[in-house]
Design an enzyme around this catalytic site. Structure first.
Site, PDB file in Angstrom:
ATOM      1  N   GLU A  20     -14.479 -25.568 -34.273  1.00  0.00           N
ATOM      2  CA  GLU A  20     -13.947 -26.367 -33.160  1.00  0.00           C
ATOM      3  C   GLU A  20     -13.238 -27.651 -33.586  1.00  0.00           C
ATOM      4  OE1 GLU A  20     -13.906 -25.741 -29.841  1.00  0.00           O
ATOM      5  OE2 GLU A  20     -14.713 -23.740 -30.180  1.00  0.00           O
ATOM      6  N   SER A  79     -65.553  -7.776   5.852  1.00  0.00           N
ATOM      7  CA  SER A  79     -66.932  -8.086   5.446  1.00  0.00           C
ATOM      8  C   SER A  79     -67.048  -9.171   4.384  1.00  0.00           C
ATOM      9  CB  SER A  79     -67.610  -6.813   4.931  1.00  0.00           C
ATOM     10  OG  SER A  79     -67.620  -5.849   5.949  1.00  0.00           O
TER      11      SER A  79
END
Lengths: 775, 154
Positions: A191, A468
């Site tokens: 770059e 239950s």
């Protein structure tokens, strides 16, 4: 005359021309001066802007959520396949001798592990090489690789999510000195070769780009330095316009004027955009390394680094998951440039070119793999932290998630439901919540049979009748009145009718449509008898049962209808876990937590969520209820689990089934783990499921997958073991007809005895027997 | 449990007893501390090493780290070790001036305690101290009564 006129006109014109020249020069000078001033003002403004913004720049660092670190110690229940699964999930690579952090290898019967190390509120762990021997499903040896003793060690916690409300940026900050040198070298080679020489702009680069653009007949290249790219990323638009360029150039120069090259480079490495994960933008090399390779940046190899560098030119264009060919071509180009620039050798280039892209599948790791648990963490965080802090301060959230338990819970639910309801168009779904009651840690949350689904979180939000599961609360309420009730007290399992308002009558039936007559309270619970529980509950009073439910931690409105005795009360699986927590801990409320610690970006503790305990239930009565729930597993509705767990592990639990077999529940615990399972349908239609047949098998598999400690059956002070006659009002003796052994609170022990048993006094029970012996 | 483990816990336990006597001025005098019973954390237990680390952290007033070590110890503890760890957590909360949390944890330690009167008496002393610091005099007296009764048990 004409000449005179001409002359005079010339004469008149001459000064005019001279004055015009004078004026134009002066104007030009003035304009130039104005421009210069404007430019200087503009530069000064830009200078202030650049410095101000760069100095005050704060990274948007979302809070990161981590699972609990896996503890390794001798005796730990852990089999080799679990360990390998864990290492795969943590992206450990197999490498001879485990030379670097994040690697492992086999060494005869042992595993060599090189852990990565991490910070924690206790200081954390350094990276270290461990030797681990696993035999018969247990850790049989743990030591440092150099032979040093090591009683306990931790693997680094896996990141399981990040919280970024309000914006979509995500990144993992890396310092330049932690960045692989090869990455920096490759980046500069590709770059900006002259990065350390120029002052922010490269005339050579610009002229090269201009020439290329001229040839192409349009803007094709930018010729930007890294500094210019950073300026563009930070403050300018992505458009390739002249005006943007005119701003970019001075800003780059100013940035270089004020800041060190390495400072600019480090900022660049953390800022660059490298892809998209849904709504989440992947910024910086640190996060990109995790996103694409599932590993920290420091562990990447040249071919990985080259791909990241190559992607800078166009993260979409070179996306290795969507366009692997393009990505590979670009990677190889970067590798060749790196070799030609002397960053890597010819041999390294050859090896790197031969490697695949090695990108991990999206969602293949632990990150975002546990949406239901993250949902819970997010809710807890939202209570304690403002969104802005979560979005940007880079907090490290250490959660309680046990990855192995979570995976086991997911597998167990999916497998069981697939057996009952196979195929893609299934209707049955479910949820699991698993906790460690001692600490209140939530270890696993499964909100769907497809655990990766991010939709409706049934574990937290499916509010359904608990059936239950309410019965232990009724029994506990009775046992807290020891002069009236004990587990041998007879209760009527007979038809019962309770008048309601508007002439309605509540007349519960047992699930087998039979009535057993008078039965011990113990059997009422262990066999889950509706009529017996209803008559006991009505005898006790609804208000008392509701108070017990409140003490157990139920926060929802509890309507005072008789049907709550049999579980018409609607709760989510998580709320059931809260409710059963005091039963599992022997009467203590230990608030469930999904977070243990919050650390700041530098690893310093910010907040702790410590373990706490508050006595909310009568200790003796809770022990008796627990013991009755153990009998559920031994001879009651939970006995179907026999053989699933090791026989020496004592567990307690309760099945639950709602009307019409719509909801199947199981909630139960051992000495160190509790799990709640719900199975049903989203549309609340009859699902043909019962607690013992649909939820219990899931519970058993989940509990069998984690190391269990037996539930303690030692009676606390104030509880004795007493042989009772079947009539429930007289003590009996061992070997006497119909005699059963019960734990009983001292205040409950009857004065009367059968002729088979001996006459008792107030000092009854085993302890009394010992006293009499020694007196 | 092996006897060697006693070495690990006795000095600290004795010190805790001493601190209770010296530090709690408003607590009514209690019987002189008797030697504490063996504490069931074996030397080879993973919890033992974490307990030692918690001690070091506490000695340098790093309560946060000490708490984390103890909670980790709880998560890897073996059967019968929880009572020691809850006791340590309770003492830590007292040192952090959180007597309400300390009381809950001391009671939790009692729930996990072995059937050993002296050990239980020591835990009741801790409960008494926590209640006293909350201004709960009746609760403190009841806890002290429990401790004394247990110490008198044969």
């Amino acid at each position: 005359m004409p000449n005179r006129r001409l002359n005079s006109s010339i004469l008149r014109a001459m000064p005019k021309k001279a004055s015009a020249r004078f004026f134009s020069r002066s104007l030009l000078l003035k304009a130039f001066a104005v421009c210069l001033v404007l430019m200087l003002v503009g530069l000064a403004w830009l200078d202030a802007f650049v410095r101000n913004r760069f100095d005050s720049h704060q990274w948007q660092l979302p809070a990161r959520v981590f699972a609990r670190p896996v503890e390794l110690y001798n005796g730990q229940v852990l089999d080799s396949s679990q360990m390998e699964r864990l290492l795969n999930l943590m992206r450990y690579r197999q490498e001879a001798g485990a030379p670097t952090p994040g690697s492992w290898s086999r060494d005869g019967q042992s595993l060599l592990l090189h852990t990565r190390g991490f910070r924690d509120s206790d200081g954390g762990e350094p990276p270290r090489r461990l030797r681990l021997r696993i035999t018969d499903g247990r850790v049989a040896g743990l030591a440092q690789a150099d032979g040093g003793a090591l009683p306990v060690a931790r693997l680094e916690p896996m990141q399981i999510g990040s919280i970024h409300p309000g914006h979509s940026q995500d990144r993992i900050l890396v310092r330049l000195n932690e960045t692989p040198p090869a990455l920096v070298a490759m980046l500069l080679a590709v770059e900006d070769r002259a990065f350390y020489e120029h002052h922010g702009i490269s005339l050579r680069g610009l002229s090269r780009a201009a020439l290329a653009n001229l040839r192409a007949g349009g803007v094709r290249q930018g010729g930007s330095t890294l500094t210019q790219q950073l300026v563009k990323n930070f403050w300018l638009s992505r458009d390739r316009t002249l005006s943007r360029k005119l701003l970019e150039l001075p800003m780059a120069l100013l940035l270089e004027l004020h800041y060190e090259k390495n400072q600019i480079l480090e900022t660049y490495l953390n800022e660059v955009y490298l892809g998209q994960d849904g709504a989440r933008a992947i910024h910086g090399m640190g996060l990109a390394a995790q996103f694409y390779f599932g590993r920290p940046l420091q562990e990447l190899e040249p071919h990985h680094l080259a791909l990241l560098v190559g992607m800078l030119r166009g993260p979409g264009l070179y996306d290795p998951r969507r366009r692997p060919e393009c990505a590979r071509e670009r990677r190889d180009l970067v590798l060749r440039v790196a070799q030609s620039e002397g960053v890597i050798s010819e041999a390294v280039l050859e090896r790197a070119l031969a490697r695949d892209l090695e990108v991990v599948p999206r969602g293949g790791g632990a990150l975002y793999a546990f949406p239901a648990f993250i949902d819970l963490v997010r809710r807890q965080l939202a209570r304690d932290y403002p969104p802005a802090v979560l979005a940007s301060d880079g907090l490290h959230i250490h959660s309680t998630l046990d990855v192995l338990a979570q995976l086991a819970a997911e597998d167990a639910l999916a497998r069981t439901l697939e057996q009952r309801d196979p195929g893609a168009a299934h209707q049955l779904t479910g949820a699991v919540v698993m906790t460690a009651p001692d600490q209140g840690d939530v270890l696993a949350v499964v909100g769907d049979r497809r655990a990766r689904s991010t939709g409706f979180n049934r574990a937290l939000d499916a509010v359904r009748p608990i059936g239950s599961l309410a019965k232990p609360a009724v029994v506990l309420t009775a046992l807290e009145q020891p002069r009236r009730y004990h587990l041998a007290s007879l209760v009527k399992d007979e038809p019962i009718e309770v008048p309601l308002t508007r002439g309605q009558v509540w007349a519960p039936r047992n699930f087998d449509n039979e009535s057993m007559g008078e039965i011990p309270m113990l059997d009422a619970l262990s066999l889950s008898r509706n009529q017996a529980t209803a008559s006991l509950g009505m005898e006790l009073g609804l208000d008392k049962v509701i108070m017990t439910l409140r003490r157990l931690g139920v926060q929802r409105n509890i309507p005072a209808y008789p049907s709550i005795l049999l579980g018409s009360l609607e709760l989510s699986p998580f709320e059931v876990a809260v409710m059963y927590q005091p039963l599992a801990t022997g009467g203590f409320r230990t608030p469930l937590r999904s977070i243990t610690d919050v650390l700041d970006l530098s690893g310093e503790p910010v907040a702790r969520y410590p373990v706490s305990a508050e006595a909310v239930l009568d200790q003796e009565a809770t022990f008796l209820t627990q013991w009755a729930m153990i009998q559920v597993m031994r001879e009651g509705t939970g006995r179907g689990l026999l053989g699933v767990l090791p026989p020496d592990i004592t567990v307690a639990g309760k099945t639950g089934t709602s009307d019409g077999y719509r909801d199947a529940w199981f909630a139960g615990f051992s000495g160190n783990h509790m799990a709640v399972v719900w199975v049903g349908r989203d549309d609340n239609q009859p699902a043909g499921v019962a607690g013992s047949s649909a939820a219990l098998p899931v519970w058993g598999q989940v509990m069998a997958s984690v190391p269990q400690r037996s539930l303690r059956e030692t009676a606390p002070p104030g509880v004795e073991w007493v042989w009772m006659d079947a009539d429930g009002v007289r003590t009996s003796g061992e070997g006497c007809r119909d005699a059963r052994l019960y734990p009983m609170m001292t205040a409950s022990i009857p004065q009367q005895s059968t002729s088979c048993g001996e006459r008792r006094d107030n000092d009854g029970g085993v302890r009394g027997w010992f006293r009499r012996m020694f007196n | 449990m092996v006897q060697a483990h006693v070495q690990l816990m006795w000095p600290r336990a004795a010190l805790a007893g001493l601190l209770l006597l010296l530090g709690a001025c408003s607590v009514q005098p209690v019987a002189p501390p008797e030697p504490l019973p063996p504490v069931e954390v074996a030397e080879d237990s993973p919890a033992a090493s974490l307990l030692a680390l918690a001690d070091s952290a506490r000695a340098r007033n790093d309560f946060s780290a000490a708490g984390r070590y103890l909670e980790r110890a709880l998560s890897v503890s073996r059967s019968g070790e929880a009572t020691v760890l809850y006791r340590e957590l309770a003492e830590l909360r007292l040192a952090e001036n959180e007597p309400r949390a300390a009381e809950g944890l001391a009671l939790r330690a009692l729930r996990e305690a072995p059937d050993h009167p002296l050990w239980q008496a020591d835990l009741w002393d801790l409960v008494a101290e926590a209640r006293d610091r909350q201004g709960n005099e009746a609760g403190r007296d009841a806890a002290q009564d429990n401790a004394e009764r247990l110490r008198k048990e044969p």
